[in-house]
Design a protein around this motif. Structure first.
Motif, PDB file in Angstrom:
ATOM      1  N   PHE A  85      -5.579  -9.853  -5.985  1.00 41.62           N
ATOM      2  CA  PHE A  85      -4.882  -9.375  -7.174  1.00 41.62           C
ATOM      3  C   PHE A  85      -5.404  -8.003  -7.611  1.00 41.62           C
ATOM      4  CE2 PHE A  85      -4.211 -14.030  -7.502  1.00 41.62           C
ATOM      5  CZ  PHE A  85      -2.827 -14.011  -7.438  1.00 41.62           C
ATOM      6  N   THR A  86      -6.665  -7.762  -7.393  1.00 42.11           N
ATOM      7  CA  THR A  86      -7.215  -6.434  -7.700  1.00 42.11           C
ATOM      8  C   THR A  86      -6.575  -5.380  -6.805  1.00 42.11           C
ATOM      9  OG1 THR A  86      -9.323  -7.404  -8.380  1.00 42.11           O
ATOM     10  CG2 THR A  86      -9.322  -5.055  -7.855  1.00 42.11           C
ATOM     11  N   ALA A  87      -6.438  -5.693  -5.518  1.00 40.63           N
ATOM     12  CA  ALA A  87      -5.838  -4.745  -4.576  1.00 40.63           C
ATOM     13  C   ALA A  87      -4.368  -4.493  -4.888  1.00 40.63           C
ATOM     14  CB  ALA A  87      -5.995  -5.261  -3.153  1.00 40.63           C
ATOM     15  N   LEU A  88      -3.630  -5.547  -5.258  1.00 41.81           N
ATOM     16  CA  LEU A  88      -2.229  -5.361  -5.630  1.00 41.81           C
ATOM     17  C   LEU A  88      -2.102  -4.464  -6.855  1.00 41.81           C
ATOM     18  CD1 LEU A  88      -0.495  -8.849  -5.150  1.00 41.81           C
ATOM     19  CD2 LEU A  88      -0.308  -6.817  -3.711  1.00 41.81           C
ATOM     20  N   ALA A  89      -2.966  -4.680  -7.845  1.00 40.16           N
ATOM     21  CA  ALA A  89      -2.936  -3.842  -9.049  1.00 40.16           C
ATOM     22  C   ALA A  89      -3.253  -2.391  -8.693  1.00 40.16           C
ATOM     23  CB  ALA A  89      -3.937  -4.372 -10.074  1.00 40.16           C
ATOM     24  N   ARG A  90      -4.211  -2.193  -7.805  1.00 43.97           N
ATOM     25  CA  ARG A  90      -4.566  -0.833  -7.390  1.00 43.97           C
ATOM     26  C   ARG A  90      -3.408  -0.174  -6.641  1.00 43.97           C
ATOM     27  NH1 ARG A  90     -10.300   1.309  -5.346  1.00 43.97           N
ATOM     28  NH2 ARG A  90      -9.688   3.422  -4.770  1.00 43.97           N
ATOM     29  N   TYR A  91      -2.787  -0.932  -5.776  1.00 45.20           N
ATOM     30  CA  TYR A  91      -1.642  -0.423  -5.012  1.00 45.20           C
ATOM     31  C   TYR A  91      -0.524   0.040  -5.944  1.00 45.20           C
ATOM     32  CZ  TYR A  91       2.583  -0.856  -2.066  1.00 45.20           C
ATOM     33  OH  TYR A  91       3.776  -0.648  -1.425  1.00 45.20           O
ATOM     34  N   LEU A  92      -0.234  -0.766  -6.946  1.00 50.47           N
ATOM     35  CA  LEU A  92       0.834  -0.413  -7.891  1.00 50.47           C
ATOM     36  C   LEU A  92       0.455   0.790  -8.744  1.00 50.47           C
ATOM     37  CD1 LEU A  92       1.839  -4.016  -9.019  1.00 50.47           C
ATOM     38  CD2 LEU A  92       3.185  -2.476  -7.588  1.00 50.47           C
ATOM     39  N   THR A  93      -0.794   0.846  -9.168  1.00 46.86           N
ATOM     40  CA  THR A  93      -1.241   1.951 -10.020  1.00 46.86           C
ATOM     41  C   THR A  93      -1.312   3.260  -9.244  1.00 46.86           C
ATOM     42  OG1 THR A  93      -2.526   0.426 -11.376  1.00 46.86           O
ATOM     43  CG2 THR A  93      -3.085   2.763 -11.523  1.00 46.86           C
ATOM     44  N   ASP A  94      -1.932   3.236  -8.072  1.00 39.79           N
ATOM     45  CA  ASP A  94      -2.121   4.458  -7.287  1.00 39.79           C
ATOM     46  C   ASP A  94      -0.811   5.031  -6.777  1.00 39.79           C
ATOM     47  OD1 ASP A  94      -4.785   4.124  -7.704  1.00 39.79           O
ATOM     48  OD2 ASP A  94      -5.295   3.592  -5.632  1.00 39.79           O
ATOM     49  N   ASN A  95       0.197   4.164  -6.595  1.00 38.91           N
ATOM     50  CA  ASN A  95       1.450   4.627  -5.989  1.00 38.91           C
ATOM     51  C   ASN A  95       2.622   4.555  -6.959  1.00 38.91           C
ATOM     52  OD1 ASN A  95       0.519   4.942  -3.042  1.00 38.91           O
ATOM     53  ND2 ASN A  95      -0.143   2.855  -3.561  1.00 38.91           N
ATOM     54  N   ALA A  96       2.310   4.533  -8.240  1.00 35.36           N
ATOM     55  CA  ALA A  96       3.366   4.436  -9.249  1.00 35.36           C
ATOM     56  C   ALA A  96       4.362   5.589  -9.113  1.00 35.36           C
ATOM     57  CB  ALA A  96       2.757   4.438 -10.645  1.00 35.36           C
ATOM     58  N   LEU A  97       5.633   5.241  -9.177  1.00 35.18           N
ATOM     59  CA  LEU A  97       6.723   6.221  -9.184  1.00 35.18           C
ATOM     60  C   LEU A  97       6.753   7.075  -7.921  1.00 35.18           C
ATOM     61  CD1 LEU A  97       6.420   7.406 -12.912  1.00 35.18           C
ATOM     62  CD2 LEU A  97       7.789   5.537 -11.977  1.00 35.18           C
ATOM     63  N   SER A  98       6.323   6.524  -6.803  1.00 38.39           N
ATOM     64  CA  SER A  98       6.362   7.283  -5.553  1.00 38.39           C
ATOM     65  C   SER A  98       6.813   6.375  -4.416  1.00 38.39           C
ATOM     66  CB  SER A  98       4.983   7.868  -5.231  1.00 38.39           C
ATOM     67  OG  SER A  98       4.056   6.839  -4.962  1.00 38.39           O
ATOM     68  N   ALA A  99       7.353   6.996  -3.371  1.00 39.23           N
ATOM     69  CA  ALA A  99       7.726   6.252  -2.172  1.00 39.23           C
ATOM     70  C   ALA A  99       6.465   5.896  -1.393  1.00 39.23           C
ATOM     71  CB  ALA A  99       8.658   7.092  -1.307  1.00 39.23           C
ATOM     72  N   VAL A 100       6.480   4.744  -0.742  1.00 39.13           N
ATOM     73  CA  VAL A 100       5.279   4.292  -0.037  1.00 39.13           C
ATOM     74  C   VAL A 100       5.625   3.810   1.365  1.00 39.13           C
ATOM     75  CG1 VAL A 100       3.987   3.641  -2.100  1.00 39.13           C
ATOM     76  CG2 VAL A 100       5.515   1.979  -1.016  1.00 39.13           C
ATOM     77  N   GLU A 101       4.624   3.799   2.211  1.00 33.37           N
ATOM     78  CA  GLU A 101       4.685   3.184   3.534  1.00 33.37           C
ATOM     79  C   GLU A 101       3.689   2.029   3.542  1.00 33.37           C
ATOM     80  OE1 GLU A 101       6.724   3.902   5.947  1.00 33.37           O
ATOM     81  OE2 GLU A 101       7.579   5.826   5.292  1.00 33.37           O
ATOM     82  N   VAL A 102       3.706   1.248   4.619  1.00 33.45           N
ATOM     83  CA  VAL A 102       2.837   0.081   4.690  1.00 33.45           C
ATOM     84  C   VAL A 102       1.362   0.472   4.665  1.00 33.45           C
ATOM     85  CG1 VAL A 102       2.787  -0.026   7.218  1.00 33.45           C
ATOM     86  CG2 VAL A 102       2.475  -2.126   5.884  1.00 33.45           C
ATOM     87  N   ASP A 103       1.033   1.679   5.120  1.00 31.36           N
ATOM     88  CA  ASP A 103      -0.377   2.097   5.138  1.00 31.36           C
ATOM     89  C   ASP A 103      -0.977   2.153   3.744  1.00 31.36           C
ATOM     90  OD1 ASP A 103      -0.611   2.251   7.872  1.00 31.36           O
ATOM     91  OD2 ASP A 103       0.030   4.337   7.976  1.00 31.36           O
ATOM     92  N   GLU A 104      -0.170   2.504   2.748  1.00 31.45           N
ATOM     93  CA  GLU A 104      -0.695   2.537   1.382  1.00 31.45           C
ATOM     94  C   GLU A 104      -1.148   1.144   0.926  1.00 31.45           C
ATOM     95  OE1 GLU A 104       1.214   6.473   1.523  1.00 31.45           O
ATOM     96  OE2 GLU A 104       1.937   4.488   2.119  1.00 31.45           O
ATOM     97  N   LEU A 105      -0.396   0.132   1.325  1.00 27.57           N
ATOM     98  CA  LEU A 105      -0.795  -1.232   0.980  1.00 27.57           C
ATOM     99  C   LEU A 105      -2.106  -1.589   1.688  1.00 27.57           C
ATOM    100  CD1 LEU A 105      -0.071  -3.918  -0.444  1.00 27.57           C
ATOM    101  CD2 LEU A 105       1.147  -4.581   1.649  1.00 27.57           C
ATOM    102  N   ARG A 106      -2.183  -1.262   2.971  1.00 27.39           N
ATOM    103  CA  ARG A 106      -3.416  -1.551   3.722  1.00 27.39           C
ATOM    104  C   ARG A 106      -4.612  -0.831   3.112  1.00 27.39           C
ATOM    105  NH1 ARG A 106      -5.885   1.528   7.187  1.00 27.39           N
ATOM    106  NH2 ARG A 106      -4.050   2.842   7.541  1.00 27.39           N
ATOM    107  N   ILE A 107      -4.447   0.433   2.767  1.00 33.23           N
ATOM    108  CA  ILE A 107      -5.560   1.217   2.224  1.00 33.23           C
ATOM    109  C   ILE A 107      -6.046   0.637   0.897  1.00 33.23           C
ATOM    110  CG2 ILE A 107      -6.146   3.476   1.228  1.00 33.23           C
ATOM    111  CD1 ILE A 107      -4.304   4.675   3.436  1.00 33.23           C
ATOM    112  N   ALA A 108      -5.105   0.170   0.067  1.00 32.45           N
ATOM    113  CA  ALA A 108      -5.490  -0.434  -1.212  1.00 32.45           C
ATOM    114  C   ALA A 108      -6.360  -1.656  -0.979  1.00 32.45           C
ATOM    115  CB  ALA A 108      -4.249  -0.800  -2.019  1.00 32.45           C
TER     116      ALA A 108
END
Length: 475
Positions: free
Chosen positions: A69-92
């Motif tokens: 849940f911490t990683a999901l929150a980070r993923y959403l915060t770091d990538n807010a309002l932007s297009a993403v690829e799967v690597d952003e999820l992995r990096i989070a």
């Protein structure tokens, strides 16, 4: 997550099993991250939804709830309002856990398929070791030949309340795990949290499956055990069936009702089934129990079915009508007359079963009136019963039904279910008319058969759905 929070772990696991089956039953396996689609609708398939959710579920168990849940929150915060690829999820997830998760994303997101696992167990009396053997048998030409699968193995011993849990990682095509033990276990469960998306071949004796039903905690443990014991002649099967009919989770009670044969059910089980039919708190269990009693012609089925017509859940009322249609149609008609118009509209499929059982053409108007009010699987059943009664009535009544079905099937504004149901009903009418022509040389039936054939030919030309067109080639 929501189902587990709202209704408990069993409900969540039952949903997960349904999602697995939806994905595993799909065709044209492809990478979860899929770029080769030709139409945007192709992205809304059992990979994006069923497999996608199952893969996240696996990741949650690998990293733990806090990190997940911490990683999901980070993923959403770091990538807010932007297009993403799967690597952003992995990096989070890597930033939060400090782990290299490239292996997980490569095999589950960026590769096709899933593992096929064969699992069997043994006990080495000389070495005093529990042995668990795991084989990956998936086609390595179509998907990764080896999946890396972190999981656990639960080992159950007689007289010990809780299993011993061992952490393992499957990372070979064929692998053997050995655990020291001075006592032979009575049961071994591989992947006891049931998170791995795979096709399974688990080799256990009937006695082991019975112990698994009794001792292992999860819905999938019990569901797999019931499935494996469906044709068993195990002496202790009586106790398993009794326990399944009294299981705290409604889905297991339904599975028990559906899995076992009349020969496997004993008088004590029928006492339980009657209780379920009369008063189970879950409508699906009550309805399934009623249907079971109706199929067996149980002495109390008619009385219970009449009581069911007073129930609020319409699934139960429908079941009651279906039982009465089989065992006491005229009593059912009399009881159905007491239903309010609103109630009647909610139980069309049950009323259809009842009215077709009477073989009385006066109920044809009921079918004609409600053709446009049914959909999905209900439409298939409803249209089939209308076709049966219309065929028995013959003459102009049958001509009317043929024309109504043709009109529905050729109207692309109707749902696919209705179009398919109408075409299927026409095909069945055609088959019945063909038999009349062959057996009796009936000229009237010959004319109606030609009418049906012309209707189906026209429907094939008019249909725009490729899948339905393919099915119609059988008609």
């Amino acid at each position: 997550l929501w189902l587990a929070h709202k209704y408990g772990r069993d409900e969540a696991d039952a949903h997960l099993l349904s999602e697995w089956e939806g994905y595993l039953g799909s065709e044209n396996f492809h990478d979860l991250i899929y770029y080769d689609y030709t139409d945007k609708e192709q992205t809304f398939d059992a990979h994006s939804y069923n497999k996608g959710g199952a893969v996240l579920h696996m990741l949650r168990y690998i990293v733990g709830d806090e990190a997940f849940f911490t990683a999901l929150a980070r993923y959403l915060t770091d990538n807010a309002l932007s297009a993403v690829e799967v690597d952003e999820l992995r990096i989070a997830f890597e930033d939060v856990t400090g782990q290299d998760l490239q292996w997980f994303f490569n095999q589950w997101y960026l590769s096709t398929g899933h593992p096929s696992l064969t699992v069997n167990t043994d006990y080495d009396t000389v070495a005093q070791e529990v042995i668990v053997m795991v084989k990956q048998t998936q086609d390595g030409r179509q998907m990764p030949p080896i999946f890396q699968l972190p999981t656990w193995i639960d080992i159950y011993f007689p007289g010990r309340a809780q299993p011993i849990r061992q952490a393992v990682t499957v990372d070979k095509r064929q692998q053997e795990f050995r655990f020291p033990s001075t006592q032979q276990p009575e049961l071994v469960v591989f992947d006891p949290e049931h998170t791995i998306l795979a096709e399974w071949n688990i080799e256990k004796s009937d006695a082991e499956w019975a112990i698994q039903f009794r001792r292992a905690a999860r819905f999938l443990d019990r569901a797999m055990a019931l499935r494996a014991l469906a044709k068993s002649e195990l002496p202790e099967l009586d106790q398993v069936i009794s326990a399944a009919l009294a299981d705290p989770y409604w889905g297991i009670r339904v599975q028990a009702l559906q899995s076992f044969t009349q020969a496997q059910f004993k008088p004590v089980h029928y006492d339980q089934i009657r209780q379920l039919a009369a008063a189970d708190p879950h409508a699906e269990v009550q309805a399934t129990a009623l249907i079971k009693l109706g199929i067996q012609g149980d002495e109390q089925a008619v009385a219970l079915a009449k009581e069911a017509l007073k129930a609020y859940p319409y699934r139960v009322v429908n079941a009651g009508l279906t039982v009465l249609a089989k065992l006491a149609p005229q009593q059912g008609v009399a009881a159905a007359e007491k239903l309010t118009p609103e109630e009647r509209k909610a139980v069309l499929s049950g009323l259809a079963s009842l009215y077709v059982a009477t073989n009385d053409p006066r109920y044809l108007d009921f079918f004609r009136t409600h053709l446009s009010e049914v959909n999905g699987y209900e439409a298939l059943s409803f249209y089939d019963k209308y076709a049966q009664l219309a065929f028995l009535s013959g003459g102009e009544n049958l001509n009317t039904a043929i024309q109504q079905f043709r009109t529905i099937a050729m109207d692309m504004g109707q749902s696919g279910w209705r179009r398919f149901g109408a075409t299927k009903a026409l095909s069945e009418i055609g088959n019945n008319l063909s038999e009349l022509v062959e057996e009796e040389g009936n000229q009237s039936a010959q004319q109606q058969f030609e009418q049906v054939r012309a209707a189906i030919d026209a429907i094939k030309q008019a249909e725009t759905d490729p899948q339905l067109r393919g099915i119609y080639e059988q008609f």
